[in-house]
Write a protein that holds these residues in place. Structure first.
Motif, PDB file in Angstrom:
ATOM      1  N   TRP A  25       0.833  -1.195   0.000  1.00 27.41           N
ATOM      2  CA  TRP A  25       0.000   0.000   0.000  1.00 27.41           C
ATOM      3  C   TRP A  25       0.869   1.246   0.000  1.00 27.41           C
ATOM      4  N   LEU A  26       1.872   1.288   0.865  1.00 29.28           N
ATOM      5  CA  LEU A  26       2.733   2.465   0.960  1.00 29.28           C
ATOM      6  C   LEU A  26       3.430   2.723  -0.369  1.00 29.28           C
ATOM      7  N   GLU A  27       4.008   1.682  -0.955  1.00 29.45           N
ATOM      8  CA  GLU A  27       4.688   1.854  -2.250  1.00 29.45           C
ATOM      9  C   GLU A  27       3.719   2.319  -3.330  1.00 29.45           C
ATOM     10  N   GLU A  28       2.546   1.724  -3.368  1.00 29.93           N
ATOM     11  CA  GLU A  28       1.552   2.126  -4.376  1.00 29.93           C
ATOM     12  C   GLU A  28       1.112   3.566  -4.166  1.00 29.93           C
ATOM     13  N   ALA A  29       0.932   3.957  -2.904  1.00 26.16           N
ATOM     14  CA  ALA A  29       0.511   5.332  -2.607  1.00 26.16           C
ATOM     15  C   ALA A  29       1.594   6.327  -3.019  1.00 26.16           C
ATOM     16  N   ILE A  30       2.848   5.991  -2.772  1.00 27.59           N
ATOM     17  CA  ILE A  30       3.951   6.873  -3.175  1.00 27.59           C
ATOM     18  C   ILE A  30       4.050   6.922  -4.697  1.00 27.59           C
ATOM     19  N   GLU A  31       3.906   5.775  -5.343  1.00 23.71           N
ATOM     20  CA  GLU A  31       3.953   5.737  -6.807  1.00 23.71           C
ATOM     21  C   GLU A  31       2.849   6.612  -7.412  1.00 23.71           C
ATOM     22  N   GLU A  32       1.636   6.491  -6.892  1.00 27.30           N
ATOM     23  CA  GLU A  32       0.519   7.304  -7.399  1.00 27.30           C
ATOM     24  C   GLU A  32       0.789   8.788  -7.139  1.00 27.30           C
ATOM     25  N   SER A  33       1.324   9.093  -5.964  1.00 29.10           N
ATOM     26  CA  SER A  33       1.656  10.484  -5.635  1.00 29.10           C
ATOM     27  C   SER A  33       2.725  11.018  -6.587  1.00 29.10           C
ATOM     28  N   ASN A  34       3.754  10.217  -6.840  1.00 29.02           N
ATOM     29  CA  ASN A  34       4.816  10.632  -7.765  1.00 29.02           C
ATOM     30  C   ASN A  34       4.266  10.858  -9.164  1.00 29.02           C
ATOM     31  N   ASN A  35       3.334  10.004  -9.588  1.00 28.64           N
ATOM     32  CA  ASN A  35       2.700  10.200 -10.898  1.00 28.64           C
ATOM     33  C   ASN A  35       1.941  11.526 -10.935  1.00 28.64           C
ATOM     34  N   GLN A  36       1.248  11.861  -9.863  1.00 28.54           N
ATOM     35  CA  GLN A  36       0.530  13.127  -9.797  1.00 28.54           C
ATOM     36  C   GLN A  36       1.503  14.312  -9.794  1.00 28.54           C
ATOM     37  N   TYR A  37       2.610  14.170  -9.083  1.00 26.00           N
ATOM     38  CA  TYR A  37       3.621  15.235  -9.090  1.00 26.00           C
ATOM     39  C   TYR A  37       4.119  15.492 -10.520  1.00 26.00           C
ATOM     40  N   LEU A  89       2.482  14.730 -13.391  1.00 22.69           N
ATOM     41  CA  LEU A  89       1.374  15.287 -14.178  1.00 22.69           C
ATOM     42  C   LEU A  89       1.132  16.763 -13.872  1.00 22.69           C
ATOM     43  N   GLN A  90       1.345  17.153 -12.627  1.00 24.40           N
ATOM     44  CA  GLN A  90       1.125  18.535 -12.220  1.00 24.40           C
ATOM     45  C   GLN A  90       2.378  19.397 -12.367  1.00 24.40           C
ATOM     46  N   GLY A  91       3.459  18.806 -12.882  1.00 27.44           N
ATOM     47  CA  GLY A  91       4.688  19.555 -13.115  1.00 27.44           C
ATOM     48  C   GLY A  91       5.393  19.994 -11.836  1.00 27.44           C
ATOM     49  N   LEU A  92       5.193  19.265 -10.760  1.00 27.51           N
ATOM     50  CA  LEU A  92       5.768  19.647  -9.467  1.00 27.51           C
ATOM     51  C   LEU A  92       7.131  19.018  -9.200  1.00 27.51           C
ATOM     52  N   ALA A  93       7.348  17.802  -9.708  1.00 25.45           N
ATOM     53  CA  ALA A  93       8.604  17.091  -9.455  1.00 25.45           C
ATOM     54  C   ALA A  93       8.695  15.897 -10.392  1.00 25.45           C
ATOM     55  N   LEU A  94       9.890  15.379 -10.512  1.00 24.44           N
ATOM     56  CA  LEU A  94      10.118  14.131 -11.227  1.00 24.44           C
ATOM     57  C   LEU A  94      10.838  13.197 -10.260  1.00 24.44           C
ATOM     58  N   SER A 141      20.884  -2.374  -3.590  1.00 24.28           N
ATOM     59  CA  SER A 141      20.309  -1.197  -4.223  1.00 24.28           C
ATOM     60  C   SER A 141      20.689   0.048  -3.429  1.00 24.28           C
ATOM     61  N   THR A 142      20.299   1.190  -3.920  1.00 27.70           N
ATOM     62  CA  THR A 142      20.571   2.447  -3.230  1.00 27.70           C
ATOM     63  C   THR A 142      19.418   2.708  -2.265  1.00 27.70           C
ATOM     64  N   VAL A 143      18.500   3.533  -2.660  1.00 34.83           N
ATOM     65  CA  VAL A 143      17.274   3.791  -1.908  1.00 34.83           C
ATOM     66  C   VAL A 143      16.116   3.578  -2.871  1.00 34.83           C
ATOM     67  N   ASP A 144      14.898   3.660  -2.343  1.00 40.65           N
ATOM     68  CA  ASP A 144      13.722   3.366  -3.170  1.00 40.65           C
ATOM     69  C   ASP A 144      13.451   4.394  -4.261  1.00 40.65           C
ATOM     70  N   TYR A 145      13.703   5.674  -3.960  1.00 39.80           N
ATOM     71  CA  TYR A 145      13.293   6.739  -4.880  1.00 39.80           C
ATOM     72  C   TYR A 145      14.374   7.794  -5.043  1.00 39.80           C
ATOM     73  N   ILE A 146      14.521   8.260  -6.287  1.00 36.59           N
ATOM     74  CA  ILE A 146      15.444   9.345  -6.610  1.00 36.59           C
ATOM     75  C   ILE A 146      14.731  10.273  -7.595  1.00 36.59           C
ATOM     76  N   GLY A 147      14.971  11.571  -7.437  1.00 37.31           N
ATOM     77  CA  GLY A 147      14.344  12.506  -8.356  1.00 37.31           C
ATOM     78  C   GLY A 147      14.854  13.913  -8.170  1.00 37.31           C
ATOM     79  N   VAL A 148      14.086  14.839  -8.728  1.00 28.42           N
ATOM     80  CA  VAL A 148      14.426  16.254  -8.638  1.00 28.42           C
ATOM     81  C   VAL A 148      13.150  17.040  -8.364  1.00 28.42           C
ATOM     82  N   TRP A 149      13.283  18.038  -7.493  1.00 28.33           N
ATOM     83  CA  TRP A 149      12.165  18.895  -7.104  1.00 28.33           C
ATOM     84  C   TRP A 149      12.703  20.307  -6.927  1.00 28.33           C
TER      85      TRP A 149
END
Length: 182
Positions: free
Chosen positions: A14-26, A28-33, A62-70
């Motif tokens: 659930w947590l991973e799916e919720a973060i994935e959905e949130s990241n997708n929204q970010y 789509l809304q141009g807030l972060a990658l 592995s490193t960590v679960d998520y990497i990006g730019v904001w």
């Protein structure tokens, strides 16, 4: 869209799916990658009928679960879940994950954990600096966990916003606005 009800058998999912959905929204809304980083796997055998991997092993840690730019800032984080109500055990963080975040932050990136207390249904942002303080204390023979009250600071609490189920960027925004490097 994911089901926001928690399935008590698959809380981590659930947590991973919720973060994935949130990241997708970010995105789509141009807030972060921000993207999930896959663990490198060496495939030894594949079932020719189903195309599924039947034998393999992790090539390296592995490193960590998520990497990006904001906001032009590199960020890296790991998502952790605990059923313990009174603390977050540092054993949930692997040494290579801590070392990666340490190097990431030393090189100017934002590093943190997202911690979900499953039985309380509460999610928090934990800045690397807090993790580091307790990690160093553990290495010196101190406690091997971070007390719930340290993690559960109101300014670290992650809520939802519209379709963003785990709105961690709002916490980062507040943290940066307060002049913190966390």
């Amino acid at each position: 869209m994911i089901n926001m009800a928690i399935d008590y058998g698959n809380r981590g999912d659930w947590l991973e799916e919720a973060i994935e959905e949130s990241n997708n929204q970010y995105i789509l809304q141009g807030l972060a990658l921000v993207q999930k980083i896959a663990t490198p796997v060496k495939v030894l055998n594949i079932n020719q009928t189903t195309g599924r991997i039947t034998n393999g092993f992790y090539e390296k840690k592995s490193t960590v679960d998520y990497i990006g730019v904001w906001n032009g800032k590199p960020l890296a984080f790991d998502a952790k879940e605990t059923k313990v109500e009174t603390r977050f055990d540092l054993s949930n963080v692997k040494e290579h994950q801590y070392l990666f975040l340490s190097s990431w932050v030393a090189n100017g990136g934002l590093g943190f954990l997202i911690i979900h207390f499953a039985t309380k249904e509460e999610t928090y942002y934990l800045p690397y600096e807090v993790l580091d303080q307790y990690w160093q204390d553990m290495l010196s023979g101190g406690r091997k966990s971070i007390p719930y009250k340290v993690v559960a600071q109101e300014e670290y609490r992650i809520g939802s916003y519209g379709l963003i189920i785990i709105d961690y960027l709002s916490v980062l925004d507040r943290s940066q606005a307060n002049g913190s490097n966390e």
